[in-house]
Design an enzyme around this catalytic site. Structure first.
Site, PDB file in Angstrom:
ATOM      1  N   LYS A 144     -47.387  49.156-104.435  1.00 35.51           N
ATOM      2  CA  LYS A 144     -46.351  49.756-103.692  1.00 35.51           C
ATOM      3  C   LYS A 144     -46.966  50.742-103.061  1.00 35.51           C
ATOM      4  O   LYS A 144     -47.570  51.906-103.568  1.00 35.51           O
ATOM      5  CB  LYS A 144     -45.201  50.220-104.431  1.00 35.51           C
ATOM      6  CG  LYS A 144     -44.170  51.247-103.743  1.00 35.51           C
ATOM      7  CD  LYS A 144     -42.945  51.604-104.669  1.00 35.51           C
ATOM      8  CE  LYS A 144     -41.958  52.454-103.939  1.00 35.51           C
ATOM      9  NZ  LYS A 144     -42.654  53.663-103.544  1.00 35.51           N
ATOM     10  N   CYS A 156     -43.884  97.233-111.401  1.00 36.80           N
ATOM     11  CA  CYS A 156     -43.233  98.462-111.480  1.00 36.80           C
ATOM     12  C   CYS A 156     -43.719  99.706-112.695  1.00 36.80           C
ATOM     13  O   CYS A 156     -43.158 100.728-112.577  1.00 36.80           O
ATOM     14  CB  CYS A 156     -41.735  98.551-111.126  1.00 36.80           C
ATOM     15  SG  CYS A 156     -41.059  97.839-112.837  1.00 36.80           S
ATOM     16  N   ASP A 190     -47.899  54.100-100.690  1.00 41.87           N
ATOM     17  CA  ASP A 190     -47.389  55.312-100.710  1.00 41.87           C
ATOM     18  C   ASP A 190     -47.476  55.582 -99.099  1.00 41.87           C
ATOM     19  O   ASP A 190     -48.494  56.527 -98.675  1.00 41.87           O
ATOM     20  CB  ASP A 190     -47.946  56.272-101.652  1.00 41.87           C
ATOM     21  CG  ASP A 190     -47.060  57.565-101.623  1.00 41.87           C
ATOM     22  OD1 ASP A 190     -46.077  57.598-101.226  1.00 41.87           O
ATOM     23  OD2 ASP A 190     -47.695  58.447-102.023  1.00 41.87           O
TER      24      ASP A 190
END
Ligand code: D41
Length: 676
Positions: free
Chosen positions: A120, A415, A122
């Site tokens: 398969k 902070c 890609d």
């Protein structure tokens, strides 16, 4: 002999010669002339065609160099829809696929079926259509029904025949996957680098970017290739009786077919092929992400048909997640919208599963302890499909002597406020609230986001600038921004500033559920916000609700209930809400008594799972509409699931539902359920 006749003869020779070299180069991988000599032939052809315009035609190899740029791609409706593939992951998924086919076809298990197994690729699926042996048009898959016309671009791919030999069917559509080889990818990125252009992240992206060029001359310069894997439309009914025969015939017609393709027998033949290809996967010159099995007999394919846009006779067997190792160069933390502090591992970049990874979330402190990870460690990173990469293990053998144990910060790096730890190291939060710059920015980014107030044009960068320049310190301040203030900012002009202010104005008319979601109450997502809106109808009633009232709602547990109560009890939040309302933010109050009684809804109490891709509506729309009918929409299949909606490319969830014997419906059945 006239000039034209002489030119015509030379032209025809050149055409054959160039196509011959294309075939040697791309199909047999054995060029017999140099690139330079090839270019000479092509130049001569182009020169001839420009002198004698009557010689150029739509199937001349000169098309390979590209033609005039387009303004936009037009659309092409596929005469036959381009289906997608169902996925399988385990050996049992493959055996089950084979068993199901035997059952559907009423064949005994002893009778082994022939399958065609192939890698398969890609890449990108395309359709190429030939009329009377001449390439007429090519299209992307698109949504399977309509794709984009990329004819000019596909013609530049040297391995795509522009003309078919004598005897080809009158109408023939082939389908295949366009890709770029590893070698081509490396070369392309080298060129990109030398031109100081952006590098492509992987071969698939490079192929996609190259095919999507409006200027086919650019496409022509890209090393695109193709393997053809099936037929679309064909005028010849007797072309073949099996899939393998189809491919043989397509090869005879000059189409490139993956050389690794094989006919295999039974599910064990499929699995054996899978094992063999897995072993050579890393040696292949192209990226593959699994194996596709297709039932060989076409009459059988025909009789089993397809479900939800994917043929029942084919299955994509996906390779397991890819794992690779790399070094953790540092660990630091990110501060989220609600102050959640998330540790992140910074990695020496690695290429895994088709992308370059350089940061991976470590989720929380206890995950760091569980993995026992230190700065300097070599770790194994896994990436499965499109899932976010994760660290799965530490390689202790490679731990360097100077590795550093990570100290989770006790103060917020943004902070300086104290970090509060909740739930045994699971959640660390900055206690700075809205005095923490990081939280303020995240809260505003969330507020303006698409699913919240949907303020168009208010990107992350703009929020950062507005907060850094102290023009806004909370979400309510957005509504007092002026065009004059915005126009002063870097990157803005009169028009863009006006546009931004008008989208802020446009967001003032909001749905209560969106506004609630936008406020960013910890753990109140879209669906909880919707439930709260429909239960309480307005902000005042919700603000007065106590823990018990909230917990009595189906999806709200003690922690979320407490978060909601705490949010509305906070003076600062109250004043932000008041300012929002004073600035003209309005929502439509819901008369909760008018809402239908949940008991009367057709799907009341039913749990539904959506899987795969739906074509005619988005997953979030499907979810909303199911919820409106009283259903609960869950993310995973379990014994409690009542119904599974199976879209295209459905994977393990559909298989699990089948195992558990849960009712499954496809998209068409879903639509009729929703419309009933
Ligand atoms: O190599 C592939 N990516 C590949 C894709 C393949 N070898 N075979 C395929 N077969 C089909 C059917 C069975 C539907 C004809 C496919 C795809 N489809 C496909 N690619 C993208 C969507 C569907």
């Amino acid at each position: 002999m006239s000039d034209l006749s002489a030119a015509r003869i030379r032209h025809s020779t050149l055409c054959s010669e160039i196509e011959h070299h294309n075939r040697l180069y791309y199909r047999q991988d054995s060029p017999s002339i140099s690139d330079y000599e090839y270019d000479q032939l092509m130049q001569e052809l182009l020169a001839l065609e420009s002198k004698f315009s009557e010689l150029s035609s739509a199937n001349s190899p000169s098309q390979r160099v590209g033609s005039l740029p387009l303004d936009e791609f037009s659309q092409i409706t596929h005469e036959k829809p381009m289906l997608s593939l169902s996925n399988g992951f385990t050996d049992d998924d493959i055996r089950e696929f084979d068993r199901r086919l035997h059952k559907e076809l009423g064949q005994p298990d002893e009778r082994l079926f022939n399958y065609v197994a192939e890698p398969k690729l890609d890449g990108l699926a395309v359709s190429i259509y030939y009329q009377d042996g001449v390439l007429k048009h090519a299209a992307t898959r698109g949504d399977g029904k309509v794709g984009e016309d990329i004819t000019q671009n596909v013609k530049t791919i040297r391995s795509v025949p522009l003309r078919l030999p004598e005897g080809a069917p009158e109408r023939l559509e082939v389908r295949g996957e366009i890709f770029i080889s590893h070698a081509g990818f490396e070369a392309l990125n080298k060129t990109q680098a030398s031109l100081e252009k952006k590098l492509f992240v992987n071969p698939r992206n490079a192929a996609a970017g190259s095919l999507r060029q409006l200027d086919s001359k650019i496409t022509a310069s890209r090393p695109l290739d193709i393997f053809v894997y099936s037929l679309g439309v064909i005028s010849d009914d007797d072309f073949a009786t099996t899939h393998s025969q189809t491919l043989d015939k397509l090869a005879e017609l000059g189409f490139p077919i993956c050389p690794l393709l094989e006919k295999v027998v039974g599910s064990e033949g499929c699995l054996d092929y899978f094992t063999r290809i897995s072993k050579i996967r890393s040696d292949l010159d192209y990226e593959i992400d699994g194996i596709v099995y297709k039932l060989d007999r076409l009459d059988w394919q025909q009789s089993v048909g397809f479900i939800a846009k994917a043929p029942r006779w084919a299955l994509a067997h996906k390779f397991p997640a890819q794992e690779k190792s790399t070094v953790v160069t540092n660990i630091d933390v990110q501060v989220g919208r609600t102050g959640a502090i998330t540790p992140v591992a910074r990695l020496a970049p690695l290429f895994v599963g088709g992308v370059t990874v350089s940061n991976v979330t470590l989720h929380n402190q206890s995950e760091i302890q569980r993995l026992g990870i230190r700065i300097g460690d070599t770790v194994i990173v896994r990436r499965a499909g499109d899932v976010i990469p994760q660290i799965v293990a530490v390689n202790l053998e490679k731990r360097p002597p100077d590795s550093v144990e990570y100290q989770f910060p006790t103060r917020c790096p943004e902070c300086g406020s104290e970090v509060a730890i909740q739930g045994e190291g699971i959640i660390a939060r900055c206690s700075g609230g809205l005095s923490c710059g990081a939280q303020v920015k995240q809260a505003i980014k969330h507020f303006v986001s698409r699913k919240a107030m949907d303020i168009d044009g208010m990107g992350d960068k703009i929020v950062d600038i507005l907060v850094d320049q102290k023009l806004i310190k909370n979400v309510a301040d957005l509504y007092s921004l002026s065009v004059d203030q915005v126009v002063e900012l870097e990157g803005f002009a009169e028009k863009s500033a006006l546009n931004l202010i008008s989208s802020i104005e446009g967001s003032k008319q909001a749905e209560l559920s969106r506004l609630l979601y936008a406020l960013g109450i910890p753990q109140v997502g879209e669906s909880t916000a919707e439930q709260l809106a429909n239960t309480f109808g307005n902000l005042d009633s919700l603000g007065r609700a106590n823990i018990d009232a909230l917990e009595s709602l189906p999806d709200i547990g003690p922690i979320v209930a407490e978060n909601i109560v705490r949010f509305f009890a906070d003076q600062n939040n109250q004043s932000v809400i008041q300012t929002l309302l004073d600035s003209g933010v309005e929502y439509r109050r819901i008369d909760v008594d008018e809402l239908p009684d949940p008991e009367s809804l057709p799907l009341n109490g039913k749990t539904v799972v959506l899987t795969g891709t739906l074509q005619s509506l988005s997953r979030s729309d499907a979810k909303k509409r199911l919820q409106a009918l009283g259903a609960k929409v869950a993310g995973s299949v379990s014994k409690k699931t009542d119904l599974v909606v199976v879209g295209a490319d459905a994977g393990s969830k559909a298989l699990k539902a089948q195992e558990l014997g849960i009712e499954m419906i496809d998209e068409v059945e879903l639509i009729s359920l929703l419309d009933a």
